[in-house]
Design a protein around this motif. Structure first.
Motif, short mmCIF file in Angstrom:
data_model
loop_
_atom_site.label_atom_id
_atom_site.label_comp_id
_atom_site.label_asym_id
_atom_site.label_seq_id
_atom_site.Cartn_x
_atom_site.Cartn_y
_atom_site.Cartn_z
N TYR A 1 -29.39 36.98 83.32
CA TYR A 1 -28.30 36.04 83.63
C TYR A 1 -27.19 36.98 84.26
N ASN B 1 -28.00 37.31 88.12
CA ASN B 1 -27.51 36.16 89.08
C ASN B 1 -25.83 36.21 89.14
N SER C 1 -37.91 26.90 85.34
CA SER C 1 -37.84 27.12 83.93
C SER C 1 -38.27 26.23 82.99
N ASP D 1 -35.01 34.05 92.66
CA ASP D 1 -34.97 34.27 90.93
C ASP D 1 -36.24 34.14 90.29
N LYS E 1 -38.98 38.95 79.84
CA LYS E 1 -40.25 37.46 79.65
C LYS E 1 -41.45 38.26 79.70
C1 LIG Z 1 -34.54 33.31 81.64
C2 LIG Z 1 -34.02 33.21 82.93
C3 LIG Z 1 -32.87 33.85 83.35
C4 LIG Z 1 -32.15 34.80 82.54
O1 LIG Z 1 -32.82 36.04 82.21
P1 LIG Z 1 -32.23 36.90 80.77
O2 LIG Z 1 -32.67 37.92 81.07
O3 LIG Z 1 -32.93 36.20 79.86
O4 LIG Z 1 -30.76 36.50 80.98
C5 LIG Z 1 -32.23 33.61 84.90
N1 LIG Z 1 -33.16 33.02 85.55
C6 LIG Z 1 -34.14 32.44 85.05
C7 LIG Z 1 -35.05 31.24 86.34
C8 LIG Z 1 -34.74 32.36 83.81
O5 LIG Z 1 -35.71 31.62 83.55
#
Ligand SMILES: *Cc1c(COP(=O)(O)O)cnc(C)c1O
Length: 386
Positions: A105, A108, A175, A200, A234
């Motif tokens: 997060y 970005n 997502s 992303d 993830k």
């Molecule tokens: C989960 C996610 C994020 C955020 O990542 P975190 O490390 O959980 O903050 C950003 N972009 C996408 C597309 C995501 O799925």
């Protein structure tokens, strides 16, 4: 504003959200409210959470450096582990350099606001992650949003750009839908327009592409992407975000991204866990194969039930129900049957498209997937008959 009334309204429209607790390590079987469930909602796609080598790396680094990093990256919060992870990420993504953020997060937020100003237009997929939307709102750049994955609409928006600079940004895998962005066509459009391209790849990193290098690698366009953004929370069982790209871009972001500069850096244990995982990803083909087989098994089962699914490559499998109320009912029924599947409702997705968001792991067994399919069938019949 009457917040009590606002919360009551959320509750009445089945939109009130609470945090459910998972009382064991994130794995395919977890304990919740003292009962065991099969978890179909984790982003731990490769089942690497709790891998002994990764855990040990975190323990060792925590013993050496303690639990807190004590400073921001540009002051006193950089250990050799932070630098090594950035070098390894760059190498893995075949880029000049990489920069670590505390979350995807924050990556970005930081990248978009560091790169763009009022001389830029951001051309962004309508279904991009909330962090891209929020990052775009932090700059004076104008944002144009194109219909999701629609390259014709993307080009239409590009033709309306009036600024000298353009940033095209898209999720690699979306997502909430599990769809794969058409990166070859998007990068061709970016090239034609002279735009910078950012992807992303939060959900593709570790899962798709040669050695798990990601969606752009899977689609053979990794060298066409200028900014590779992703998460370490993830498929990588840790926490953190990153951006990789050309040296001058990364140097600029390091010097101007506020979410990088004004926040305490990640503790060493977390960084060491990510580092060990990046080392393991190229040799995790067996896990990627098991994950792929699970995806194919679930999606074929859904197709047999007349439910449409997109591709046989991504571990995110939405089952669109429609109303928030029905989605919640089925999710509760599945829970009674021993399956933990999150119900995704507005505002995360558009009204009328509430869904069960099944996500798969390499460590699910065929038996567990067949069980979920059978329970889902009953749950769908249940709301159909009401
Ligand atoms: C989960 C996610 C994020 C955020 O990542 P975190 O490390 O959980 O903050 C950003 N972009 C996408 C597309 C995501 O799925």
């Amino acid at each position: 504003m009457d917040f009590r009334q606002a919360v009551t309204e959320l509750e009445q429209s089945s939109q009130l959200r609470i945090c459910k607790t998972i009382e064991t390590a994130q794995a395919s079987r977890v304990k919740h409210d003292d009962k065991w469930y099969i978890l179909f909602g984790s982003n731990n796609y490769l089942g690497l959470n709790g891998h002994p080598d990764i855990t040990q790396a975190a323990v060792n680094a925590t013993e050496a450096f303690g639990t807190g990093s004590g400073g921001s990256r540009l002051t006193t919060g950089t250990t050799p582990l932070h630098q090594e992870l950035e070098m390894e990420l760059a190498k893995f993504k075949k880029q000049d350099a990489a920069l670590l953020f505390n979350t995807g997060y924050m990556a970005n937020l930081g990248v978009i606001s560091a790169i763009t100003d009022k001389s830029w237009t951001i051309v962004s997929d309508k279904l991009n992650h909330a962090s891209i939307v929020d990052g775009s709102s932090l700059t004076q750049a104008r944002t144009l949003r194109y219909k999701t994955m629609d390259v014709v609409d993307l080009k239409k928006k590009l033709s309306k750009v009036e600024t000298p600079n353009t940033l095209i940004i898209t999720d690699g895998i979306f997502s909430m839908d599990g769809e794969i962005a058409p990166l070859a066509q998007i990068s061709a459009a970016a090239k034609e327009h002279g735009a910078l391209l950012a992807v992303d790849d939060a959900h593709g990193f570790g899962v798709l592409g040669l050695n798990g290098r990601g969606t752009a690698s899977e689609l053979c366009v990794a060298h066409e992407v200028d900014l590779h953004i992703g998460t370490l929370s993830k498929a990588v069982p840790s926490v953190g975000g990153y951006v990789a790209g050309k040296k001058e871009l990364i140097d600029w972001i390091r010097n101007s991204a506020r979410s990088f500069i004004f926040s305490t850096s990640l503790p060493a244990g977390t960084v060491a866990a990510s580092l060990k995982t990046v080392e393991l990803l190229p040799i995790a083909d067996d896990r990627r194969t098991r994950l792929r087989n699970n995806i194919i098994r679930l999606k074929s089962g859904l197709r047999e039930m007349g439910i449409s699914v997109h591709n046989d490559m991504t571990p995110i499998v939405p089952v669109i129900i429609g109303s928030a109320e029905d989605t919640l009912r089925i999710s509760e029924y599945l829970l009674e049957e021993g399956y933990f599947v999150p119900a995704i409702r507005p505002p995360t997705v558009a009204h009328g498209t509430s869904r069960l968001r099944v996500s798969l792991m390499a460590t699910h067994t065929p038996f567990e997937i067949d069980g979920l399919l059978a329970a889902l069938k009953k749950g769908l019949e249940m709301v159909g008959e009401k």
